[in-house]
Design a protein around this motif. Structure first.
Motif, short mmCIF file in Angstrom:
data_model
loop_
_atom_site.label_atom_id
_atom_site.label_comp_id
_atom_site.label_asym_id
_atom_site.label_seq_id
_atom_site.Cartn_x
_atom_site.Cartn_y
_atom_site.Cartn_z
N LEU A 100 -10.29 -2.29 -4.16
CA LEU A 100 -10.23 -1.44 -3.64
C LEU A 100 -11.02 -0.94 -2.41
N LYS A 101 -12.02 -1.15 -2.80
CA LYS A 101 -13.03 -0.38 -1.55
C LYS A 101 -13.84 -1.77 -0.49
N SER A 102 -13.06 -2.73 -0.73
CA SER A 102 -13.51 -4.08 0.03
C SER A 102 -13.24 -3.55 1.52
N LYS A 103 -14.00 -4.41 2.55
CA LYS A 103 -14.01 -4.01 4.19
C LYS A 103 -12.52 -5.35 4.02
N PRO A 104 -12.44 -5.60 3.99
CA PRO A 104 -11.35 -6.59 4.30
C PRO A 104 -9.94 -5.71 4.19
N LEU A 105 -9.87 -5.03 2.77
CA LEU A 105 -8.67 -4.65 2.47
C LEU A 105 -8.74 -2.91 3.15
N ILE A 106 -10.02 -2.51 3.10
CA ILE A 106 -9.81 -0.80 4.38
C ILE A 106 -9.27 -0.98 6.18
N GLN A 107 -9.77 -2.33 6.38
CA GLN A 107 -9.91 -3.06 7.63
C GLN A 107 -8.38 -2.69 7.28
N ARG A 108 -7.77 -3.82 7.02
CA ARG A 108 -6.20 -3.50 6.84
C ARG A 108 -5.63 -2.16 7.06
N VAL A 109 -5.83 -1.46 6.40
CA VAL A 109 -5.44 0.01 5.94
C VAL A 109 -5.89 0.57 7.35
N VAL A 110 -6.77 0.58 7.68
CA VAL A 110 -7.15 0.93 9.42
C VAL A 110 -5.92 0.80 10.43
N SER A 111 -6.41 -0.65 9.56
CA SER A 111 -5.06 -1.23 11.26
C SER A 111 -3.54 -0.91 10.98
N ASP A 112 -3.04 -0.94 9.87
CA ASP A 112 -1.78 -0.42 9.45
C ASP A 112 -1.71 0.68 10.12
N LEU A 113 -2.38 1.46 9.72
CA LEU A 113 -2.03 2.94 10.48
C LEU A 113 -2.84 3.48 11.87
N ILE A 244 -4.76 12.96 7.64
CA ILE A 244 -5.31 11.34 7.54
C ILE A 244 -5.76 10.94 5.64
N GLY A 245 -6.76 11.78 5.29
CA GLY A 245 -6.34 11.33 3.98
C GLY A 245 -5.54 11.03 3.34
N LYS A 246 -4.54 11.56 2.81
CA LYS A 246 -3.59 11.52 2.84
C LYS A 246 -2.95 9.95 3.27
N ASP A 247 -3.25 9.98 4.29
CA ASP A 247 -2.18 8.37 4.95
C ASP A 247 -3.52 7.28 4.16
N VAL A 248 -4.44 7.22 4.07
CA VAL A 248 -5.48 6.53 4.11
C VAL A 248 -5.45 5.85 2.80
N LEU A 249 -5.41 6.94 1.64
CA LEU A 249 -5.47 6.40 0.08
C LEU A 249 -4.02 6.08 -0.26
N ASN A 250 -2.92 6.76 0.06
CA ASN A 250 -1.44 6.00 -0.03
C ASN A 250 -1.31 4.75 0.72
N LYS A 251 -1.73 4.69 1.80
CA LYS A 251 -1.89 2.72 2.42
C LYS A 251 -2.94 2.16 1.62
N ILE A 252 -4.10 2.30 0.90
CA ILE A 252 -4.75 2.30 0.29
C ILE A 252 -4.11 1.25 -1.35
N MET A 253 -3.44 2.52 -1.62
CA MET A 253 -2.38 1.66 -2.79
C MET A 253 -1.98 0.46 -2.36
#
Length: 804
Positions: A100-113, A244-253
């Motif tokens: 969940l904290k890995s850079k590939p997953l967070i990069q995908r979240v940032v890119s999608d949002l 922004i925080g809400k969007d990031v956490l929901n997108k991570i899940m």
């Protein structure tokens, strides 16, 4: 006078010295510093308020998700390979947290949002981060000189069409490209968002590379278990903007769910590809066997087997069926060996669900496929030469070797079982040698046909099961609570900051006071004296604001003049019934007020109608004549060496009747030896004959021995202790002089006591002076002429009244 005062003047030889400071004394001693502490705390509170007011507010957003295990039922020993491999081992929450904290997953979240771009509204002191959809404009980066570095643009919106860059006056238009340095941008105005809701019209847009943007969120993301026994994870993110925080956490899940499903579908897809290729191969072999059987039966017309061979054939069929089962397993084993050893498949997922029921092999294949997936995920952000990839390659090589060894063991076991079955079959066949050879050939062909048909049917069944499983794949996670944000910022923490600053506001002045008290070696109050010496305190003398020495004059009602009158009264209890007393006045050092006290006590005595003389025995540093503004004349030194008569010595003080001064005369080179001359005694005796009170102003006892020599002629000693001037260790000298009686009847006078603030009212009241307060503004005394005026005078008087 009350008995308590009488005892106080006489002193108490048994009084306990160096006793601890009492609570009342402590309060009155340090109460004067209270305004400093209050001001310091006030300043600290103001600084805390300013910091809270202008610090960037950080809010906390959190959500929770359930991580489920796919292994819902326990697997038995005889279950098939596919059923074992499609169920994952018990979930490891530490692994899931790292994913969940890995850079590939967070990069995908940032890119999608689209959070590579962030927006700020600039204020006078700090900037406020805006939710992307709340920004009044949107900007796109058309060209970057260096895409590995962040880029920003600061604008001031003029209207819906124009804006300026930074502080430059040039206007730019929304929707048209422009350059900032070597970077090219284009801005689009969002007219539906009004500008009136912002603190200013100055905004900043920042573009960051994807890894940098991901790192920004990873650094503030925290994930942990709710408790040790639960498989629910709590996701927490600290951010300037709650949305922004809400969007990031929901997108991570959401991205985590998608990633798990994609990984499972990839395994199923690889298995289907393997089954399809194997089915194609089996279809060709089955067609060949069926064609051979058809040709054989046509050529040899062998359509029925003899009735008498049915019993033997039944036994052969039973063994043949078991041999066929072993052949199927051997075939699958050989195919898996060929697949694993094929270099083209070295980093591909190993097919599952093929019917091999060896548990150790199933575990190895599961570990192999898991590492393959981790390696592929890592290759998205790094190269094959990365130490992590090399570690994965080494692990895969080791597991591949172990799988080959396991398959060889399985193959050996199958071969042994097959050989045993074939041995039994050969025994039955030996009994069938009498059967026609054509019948035996037909049976062989049919046996091969049956093996291929069973294998083909088995793979078709597995293909259907795998397709159904792939179509119904679900994630092993489930959001328990969508992201919610705190209404109160977690930073700055008001309670913690105010507490810290109040503590600092207390510590700093208290530390300064402590250092000041630690470094101060001067006597400051009466209690210090009483703790250090048993010598009685005759009285106190206040601080004089006047420049003149003589403060006790005719009709003077000033507070300090009354203090000298009180000392005159107290002296009666010291000298008793002595008709013509000789009073010696000394101190520890120069500058403690000996000459000032001698002059004014002499004046007080003279005003009482007694003919008084002040003898200037401080022949090293005489000050009395200078203070009275009288010219130097012949004096004590002239008389001792026989150069003057006694009648020539006394000098009348014009302002006070009955007050005279005998000067010291010229300063001799040997003062101590001069005081040992016999004529000194004659001088003092003549003075006692001519005057009713003789006051000897001597040199400091802490520096020279003059006072010791003169002490034999005195009836009592007034030892001056000046507040803020006398060193504390000199109190030990006073105690020594008092106990050893080197000076006659020592009594202490406290000089230079501050008069403001009702000090004497509380002070004397505490010591029983008739219960009266002698405050300066009590109405009994003339007011001192202050040197300060205006607002400073009022502030000083207010401060001293309450805290002095």
């Amino acid at each position: 006078m009350p008995e308590s005062l009488n005892e106080n003047i006489k002193g108490n030889p048994e009084q306990e010295l160096n006793k601890p400071m009492g609570a009342r004394e402590f309060v009155f001693r340090y109460l004067k510093y209270l305004p400093l502490i209050i001001i310091s705390v006030g300043i600290a509170l103001i600084l805390a308020f300013i910091r809270i007011r202008y610090s960037v507010k950080i809010y906390q957003v959190q959500s929770s998700m359930l991580i489920k295990s796919d292994q819902s039922n326990s697997a038995g020993k005889d279950e098939k390979l596919g059923e074992l491999l499609l169920m994952q081992p018990p979930v490891n929450l530490n692994n899931e947290i790292e994913i969940l904290k890995s850079k590939p997953l967070i990069q995908r979240v940032v890119s999608d949002l689209g959070f590579q771009k962030i927006y700020f509204n600039k204020g006078k002191v700090r900037s406020t981060q805006l939710y992307n959809e709340e920004s009044p404009f949107e900007f796109d980066v058309l060209k970057l000189q260096d895409s590995t570095k962040a880029a920003s643009v600061t604008i001031t919106i003029l209207n819906n069409d124009d804006f300026t860059l930074g502080e430059k006056p040039a206007r730019f238009h929304f929707g048209l490209p422009f350059f900032v340095g070597n970077n090219q941008y284009v801005l689009f105005r969002r007219p539906q968002i009004a500008l009136s809701g912002f603190s200013s019209l100055e905004f900043q847009g920042i573009w960051m590379p994807l890894p940098n943007a991901a790192d920004m969120f990873i650094s503030s993301l925290k994930i942990g278990q709710i408790n040790e026994s639960a498989t629910i994870l709590l996701l927490t993110l600290q951010t300037q903007n709650i949305n922004i925080g809400k969007d990031v956490l929901n997108k991570i899940m959401s991205v985590y769910d998608s990633t798990i499903i994609e990984d499972k579908n990839r395994i199923a897809l690889n298995t289907l590809n393997f089954i399809n290729k194997t089915l194609d191969t089996l279809q060709g072999k089955l067609d060949n066997v069926e064609g051979s059987l058809s040709v054989f039966m046509k050529n040899n017309e062998t359509f029925n087997i003899e009735e008498q061979s049915k019993v033997f054939i039944a036994n052969v069929d039973e063994s043949t069926g078991k041999i066929a089962e072993q052949d199927v397993k051997l075939t699958i084993t050989n195919w898996l060996l060929n697949y694993i050893t094929n270099t083209e498949n070295i980093y591909k997922l190993v097919p599952t669900d093929l019917g091999i029921d060896e548990p150790s092999l199933l575990i190895l294949i599961g570990q192999y496929n898991q590492i393959i997936l981790q390696r592929e995920a890592a290759l998205q952000t790094t190269t094959e030469k990365n130490p992590t990839i090399l570690a994965y390659n080494a692990a895969l090589d080791k597991i591949r070797t172990n799988m080959q060894a396991a398959l060889q063991n399985v193959k050996s076991a199958y071969l042994i079982a097959k050989n045993n079955l074939e041995q039994k079959t050969e025994e039955v066949r030996g009994r069938l040698k009498s059967l026609p050879a054509k019948s035996m050939q037909s049976l062989n062909i049919e046996r091969k046909q049956k093996i291929l048909e069973d294998l083909y049917s088995f793979l078709l069944q597995k293909k259907l099961e795998t397709s159904i499983s792939s179509a119904s794949t679900i994630s092993n996670s489930k959001p328990v609570e969508e992201a919610v944000g705190s209404k109160v910022p977690v930073s700055p923490d008001k309670g913690s900051l105010y507490s810290t600053y109040i503590l600092l506001g207390l510590i700093i002045p208290i530390s300064i006071i402590a250092v000041f008290e630690l470094l101060s070696d001067k006597v400051n109050n009466r209690a210090e004296i009483e703790r250090a010496t048993n010598a009685p305190i005759l009285g106190e003398i206040g601080h004089s604001e006047e420049n003149r020495v003589l403060v006790v004059t005719n009709n003077s009602r000033r507070f300090i003049a009354e203090q000298f009158r009180i000392i005159r009264t107290n002296l009666q209890y010291v000298i008793g019934r002595i008709e013509r007393p000789v009073i010696l006045v000394t101190s520890s050092f120069s500058g403690e007020g000996k000459s000032f006290v001698s002059t004014n006590i002499g004046a007080a005595m003279a005003l009482a109608g007694k003919k008084t003389v002040v003898m200037e025995f401080d022949i090293r540093k005489p000050k009395i004549l200078t203070g009275l503004e009288i010219k130097r004349k012949m004096g004590i030194t002239n008389y001792i060496i026989g150069k003057a008569k006694f009648e020539e010595l006394p000098v009348a003080v014009s302002e006070i009747e009955n007050l005279y001064v005998i000067p010291c005369g010229p300063i001799p080179p040997n003062p101590a030896e001069l005081l040992l001359e016999p004529r000194l005694k004659e001088l003092i005796n003549r003075a006692k004959e001519e005057f009713e009170v003789v006051i000897m102003d001597t040199a400091p006892a802490g520096l020279v021995s003059d006072a010791m020599h003169l002490g034999e002629f005195a009836n009592c000693t007034l030892y001056i202790v000046r507040r803020g001037h006398t060193i504390r260790r000199m109190l030990g000298l006073i105690q020594n002089l008092y106990t050893s009686k080197k000076l006659p009847s020592i009594s202490l006078l406290l000089n230079d006591i501050k008069l403001e603030g009702g000090y004497y009212g509380g002070y004397y009241g505490g010591y029983g002076y008739y219960g009266y307060g002698y405050g300066q503004e009590s109405g009994y005394f003339e007011k001192e002429v202050p040197k300060r005026s205006g607002i400073f005078r009022k502030m000083s008087r207010w401060y001293n009244r309450w805290f002095s």
